[in-house]
Write a protein that holds these residues in place. Sequence first.
Motif, PDB file in Angstrom:
ATOM      1  N   GLY A  65      -6.127   3.506   3.167  1.00  0.00           N
ATOM      2  CA  GLY A  65      -6.000   3.990   1.799  1.00  0.00           C
ATOM      3  C   GLY A  65      -6.744   3.039   0.893  1.00  0.00           C
ATOM      4  O   GLY A  65      -7.057   1.911   1.291  1.00  0.00           O
TER       5      GLY A  65
ATOM      6  N   ASN B 141     -10.448   8.010   3.726  1.00  0.00           N
ATOM      7  CA  ASN B 141      -9.179   7.329   3.970  1.00  0.00           C
ATOM      8  C   ASN B 141      -8.072   8.307   4.338  1.00  0.00           C
ATOM      9  O   ASN B 141      -8.167   9.504   4.057  1.00  0.00           O
ATOM     10  CB  ASN B 141      -8.757   6.552   2.711  1.00  0.00           C
ATOM     11  CG  ASN B 141      -9.369   5.162   2.642  1.00  0.00           C
ATOM     12  OD1 ASN B 141      -9.277   4.381   3.600  1.00  0.00           O
ATOM     13  ND2 ASN B 141     -10.020   4.855   1.525  1.00  0.00           N
TER      14      ASN B 141
ATOM     15  N   PRO C 148       0.652   3.076   3.435  1.00  0.00           N
ATOM     16  CA  PRO C 148       1.126   4.393   3.014  1.00  0.00           C
ATOM     17  C   PRO C 148       2.357   4.791   3.839  1.00  0.00           C
ATOM     18  O   PRO C 148       2.427   4.481   5.034  1.00  0.00           O
ATOM     19  CB  PRO C 148      -0.043   5.328   3.342  1.00  0.00           C
ATOM     20  CG  PRO C 148      -1.199   4.475   3.724  1.00  0.00           C
ATOM     21  CD  PRO C 148      -0.689   3.097   4.016  1.00  0.00           C
TER      22      PRO C 148
END
Length: 196
Positions: free
Chosen positions: A40, A78, A90
Motif C-alpha cells: 500500500g 498496490n 492493511p
Amino acid sequence: MDDSLCVSDCTDCPRLVDSRSRIVNGVGPTDADVVFVGEGPGETEDAEGEPFVGRSGTVLDDALRDAGLAREDVRITNSVRCRPPENRDPRSGELDNCRRHLADELAAIDPEIVVALGKVPAQNLLERSVAVTSEAGDVADARVGDASYRVLICVHPAATLYDGSQKETFQSTIQTAAELAGDGDDGSGQARLGEW
Ligand code: URA
C-alpha cells in the motif's frame, strides 16, 4: 492512463479515507507483460500520488534496471490504494475491499506474470500464508476476480534496506520476473523461447 483503471472516488474503508491524502492508482502501460504489486502507499507515495516513489521505489527501480527492465515498461500497483495510518499493514477487510480494484486492473492488463512484492501482497494474491523469504522466486497460480495469474513471490524492496542479505534474493527474483515476462537481459524468457 486508461481511466477505467483509475479509481477516482472510493470510500469503502473509513479508516483509510481518514488517513489518505489521495487515492494512489497504479502506473505504467496497460499492456505491460509484468505487474508488480506492493502492499500500500507509504508517506511519499501518498504525497506524490504514485506507487513506489520513496526509498523502496529507488531499490525497485535499480533492480529493474539491472535486470534490463525500465520502470516505464512495467506496471506498478498496490494491494490497497490508500495509505494506512502510521504505515501499518492493511487489514484484511481493507485488502478485501480493494481486491476488486486490483482484479479490474489485472483483468485489463492480462500480464504474463504478477510479482508480489512482500508478504502482504503475496498472501493477499495467493490467499494462503506465505513464508516470503523461503518462497522467494517461486511461482504459484492465483485466482483474482474471474481470472487466474502466475504470481512470482518476491521479498519487499524495503527488506533489502534493513537486511543486506535480502539484496541478492531480491535482485535474482526481479531477474526471474524479467525472464518470465520475456524481457530479460539474457533473452531466455518466454517470448524468445517461443521463437524457436
Ligand atoms: N511500499 C509498498 O508496498 N508500496 C508502495 O507503493 C511503497 C512502498
